[in-house]
Design a protein around this motif. Sequence first.
Motif, PDB file in Angstrom:
ATOM      1  N   PHE A  28      40.154  40.434  34.515  1.00  0.00           N
ATOM      2  CA  PHE A  28      39.220  39.327  34.717  1.00  0.00           C
ATOM      3  C   PHE A  28      38.100  39.416  33.680  1.00  0.00           C
ATOM      4  CE2 PHE A  28      35.053  38.225  36.592  1.00  0.00           C
ATOM      5  CZ  PHE A  28      35.220  36.853  36.688  1.00  0.00           C
ATOM      6  N   PRO A  49      25.056  30.072  37.226  1.00  0.00           N
ATOM      7  CA  PRO A  49      25.402  30.306  38.634  1.00  0.00           C
ATOM      8  C   PRO A  49      25.750  31.763  38.925  1.00  0.00           C
ATOM      9  CG  PRO A  49      27.148  29.074  37.500  1.00  0.00           C
ATOM     10  CD  PRO A  49      26.014  29.189  36.536  1.00  0.00           C
ATOM     11  N   ASN A  50      25.799  32.118  40.202  1.00  0.00           N
ATOM     12  CA  ASN A  50      26.194  33.471  40.593  1.00  0.00           C
ATOM     13  C   ASN A  50      27.562  33.798  40.004  1.00  0.00           C
ATOM     14  OD1 ASN A  50      23.909  33.716  42.167  1.00  0.00           O
ATOM     15  ND2 ASN A  50      24.938  33.028  44.031  1.00  0.00           N
ATOM     16  N   GLY A  51      27.671  35.015  39.477  1.00  0.00           N
ATOM     17  CA  GLY A  51      28.950  35.450  38.932  1.00  0.00           C
ATOM     18  C   GLY A  51      29.213  34.968  37.515  1.00  0.00           C
ATOM     19  N   ALA A  52      28.224  34.316  36.879  1.00  0.00           N
ATOM     20  CA  ALA A  52      28.417  33.760  35.525  1.00  0.00           C
ATOM     21  C   ALA A  52      28.568  34.850  34.466  1.00  0.00           C
ATOM     22  CB  ALA A  52      27.247  32.855  35.159  1.00  0.00           C
ATOM     23  N   GLY A  53      28.059  36.063  34.776  1.00  0.00           N
ATOM     24  CA  GLY A  53      28.156  37.155  33.798  1.00  0.00           C
ATOM     25  C   GLY A  53      26.808  37.596  33.251  1.00  0.00           C
ATOM     26  N   THR A  55      24.179  39.446  34.517  1.00  0.00           N
ATOM     27  CA  THR A  55      23.854  40.871  34.653  1.00  0.00           C
ATOM     28  C   THR A  55      24.788  41.714  33.795  1.00  0.00           C
ATOM     29  OG1 THR A  55      23.123  40.441  36.895  1.00  0.00           O
ATOM     30  CG2 THR A  55      23.553  42.744  36.344  1.00  0.00           C
ATOM     31  N   THR A  56      26.049  41.296  33.727  1.00  0.00           N
ATOM     32  CA  THR A  56      27.022  42.057  32.929  1.00  0.00           C
ATOM     33  C   THR A  56      26.608  42.076  31.457  1.00  0.00           C
ATOM     34  OG1 THR A  56      28.735  41.429  34.504  1.00  0.00           O
ATOM     35  CG2 THR A  56      29.492  42.296  32.403  1.00  0.00           C
ATOM     36  N   HIS A 213      16.364  32.839  38.075  1.00  0.00           N
ATOM     37  CA  HIS A 213      16.884  31.679  38.810  1.00  0.00           C
ATOM     38  C   HIS A 213      15.788  30.663  39.112  1.00  0.00           C
ATOM     39  CE1 HIS A 213      21.013  32.928  39.639  1.00  0.00           C
ATOM     40  NE2 HIS A 213      20.559  34.147  39.835  1.00  0.00           N
TER      41      HIS A 213
HETATM   42  N1  LIG Z   1      32.037  46.703  37.421  1.00  0.00           N
HETATM   43  C1  LIG Z   1      32.665  45.569  37.766  1.00  0.00           C
HETATM   44  N2  LIG Z   1      33.948  45.589  38.202  1.00  0.00           N
HETATM   45  C2  LIG Z   1      34.585  44.446  38.538  1.00  0.00           C
HETATM   46  N3  LIG Z   1      34.026  43.226  38.480  1.00  0.00           N
HETATM   47  C3  LIG Z   1      32.764  43.147  38.072  1.00  0.00           C
HETATM   48  C4  LIG Z   1      32.004  44.308  37.697  1.00  0.00           C
HETATM   49  N4  LIG Z   1      30.756  43.911  37.319  1.00  0.00           N
HETATM   50  C5  LIG Z   1      30.739  42.558  37.457  1.00  0.00           C
HETATM   51  N5  LIG Z   1      31.936  42.100  37.907  1.00  0.00           N
HETATM   52  C6  LIG Z   1      32.291  40.696  38.143  1.00  0.00           C
HETATM   53  O1  LIG Z   1      31.937  39.974  36.982  1.00  0.00           O
HETATM   54  C7  LIG Z   1      31.437  38.680  37.327  1.00  0.00           C
HETATM   55  C8  LIG Z   1      30.073  38.495  36.717  1.00  0.00           C
HETATM   56  O2  LIG Z   1      29.119  39.245  37.457  1.00  0.00           O
HETATM   57  P1  LIG Z   1      27.578  39.312  37.100  1.00  0.00           P
HETATM   58  O3  LIG Z   1      26.935  40.221  38.106  1.00  0.00           O
HETATM   59  O4  LIG Z   1      27.405  39.632  35.679  1.00  0.00           O
HETATM   60  O5  LIG Z   1      27.122  37.818  37.372  1.00  0.00           O
HETATM   61  P2  LIG Z   1      25.653  37.206  37.393  1.00  0.00           P
HETATM   62  O6  LIG Z   1      25.698  36.002  36.532  1.00  0.00           O
HETATM   63  O7  LIG Z   1      24.666  38.251  37.055  1.00  0.00           O
HETATM   64  O8  LIG Z   1      25.511  36.768  38.913  1.00  0.00           O
HETATM   65  P3  LIG Z   1      24.232  36.796  39.913  1.00  0.00           P
HETATM   66  O9  LIG Z   1      23.391  35.608  39.549  1.00  0.00           O
HETATM   67  O10 LIG Z   1      24.880  36.637  41.247  1.00  0.00           O
HETATM   68  O11 LIG Z   1      23.552  38.113  39.739  1.00  0.00           O
HETATM   69  C9  LIG Z   1      31.460  38.602  38.848  1.00  0.00           C
HETATM   70  O12 LIG Z   1      32.642  37.926  39.229  1.00  0.00           O
HETATM   71  C10 LIG Z   1      31.486  40.053  39.267  1.00  0.00           C
HETATM   72  O13 LIG Z   1      32.140  40.200  40.507  1.00  0.00           O
END
Ligand SMILES: Nc1ncnc2c1ncn2[C@@H]1O[C@H](COP(=O)(O)OP(=O)(O)OP(=O)(O)O)[C@@H](O)[C@H]1O
Length: 255
Positions: A28, A49-53, A55-56, A213
């Motif tokens: 993924f 949106p939540n899960g957009a990436g 934090t990653t 946000h």
């Molecule tokens: N270590 C990991 N292992 C598996 N999936 C991960 C990991 N880290 C993040 N994900 C997935 O990657 C996607 C992006 O997550 P991320 O936390 O970066 O989103 P976000 O934009 O920061 O969301 P939010 O606003 O909810 O904090 C999500 O679907 C999350 O479940």
Amino acid sequence: MSNAPIGFESTDHPVLAIEDLTVSFDGFKAVDKLNLYVQRNEVRVVIGPNGAGKTTVLDLICGKTQATSGSIRFNNHELTKMSEHAIVRVGVGRKFQTPSIYENLSVFENLEMSFPRGRKVFGALTFKRSPDVVARVESVAAEIFLDQHLYTQADLLSHGQKQWLEIGMLLMQEPELLMLDEPVAGMSVSEREKTAQLLGRISQGRSVVVIEHDMDFVKSIAHKVTVLHQGKILAEGSMDKVQSDPKVIDVYLGH
Ligand SMILES: Nc1ncnc2c1ncn2[C@@H]1O[C@H](COP(=O)(O)OP(=O)(O)OP(=O)(O)O)[C@@H](O)[C@H]1O
């Protein structure tokens, strides 16, 4: 909030250049061929949106998560090949949502502990409270609105003051890039206004990347906004531009 962002001077050489950055978790793609460039003196806000990436992306920059492919150049350093500690040493500071301050120590002691003594040979062993450390603690404390609380134990501070203290601890290390994850979550209106002022000030001479946000707050701080969706950039530009983009309204702002 009425304080409009101070303009930043664009240069041809971004401090941070992310190119083709991808990370896969079991197939993924949380971040998918991302290109992102941040300049000195810039406050960049990443929304989506939540899960957009979002934090990653910060996790990849600070070395907490390993990239699958692509490049993150910070000045002349390739961060994808460096450890988390080495990334801090070249000038990248990251603040997480929950403050990681020492609750039983004073504001002064928390700031003092963050002074980068470890960078000097024998520094950790010979460290003494020298006038330059005291001066630096006092100047950072004033910057984060805590100069009247230098000897207050950190657990007695308000939630907002704790967040500022953690920003101050990062400033003690004089980072060139500062990354903040939802810095005003749980803050009062006046604390938010002061945080906007603080971010405007601390972006002078460095780059600041913020995940946020709260759109009123984004408006008050962002020089440029990047909208992430499914690990890719959906839109990028001024707040006015992204706010009126139908794609952004559709996946994020309209909800
Ligand atoms: N270590 C990991 N292992 C598996 N999936 C991960 C990991 N880290 C993040 N994900 C997935 O990657 C996607 C992006 O997550 P991320 O936390 O970066 O989103 P976000 O934009 O920061 O969301 P939010 O606003 O909810 O904090 C999500 O679907 C999350 O479940």
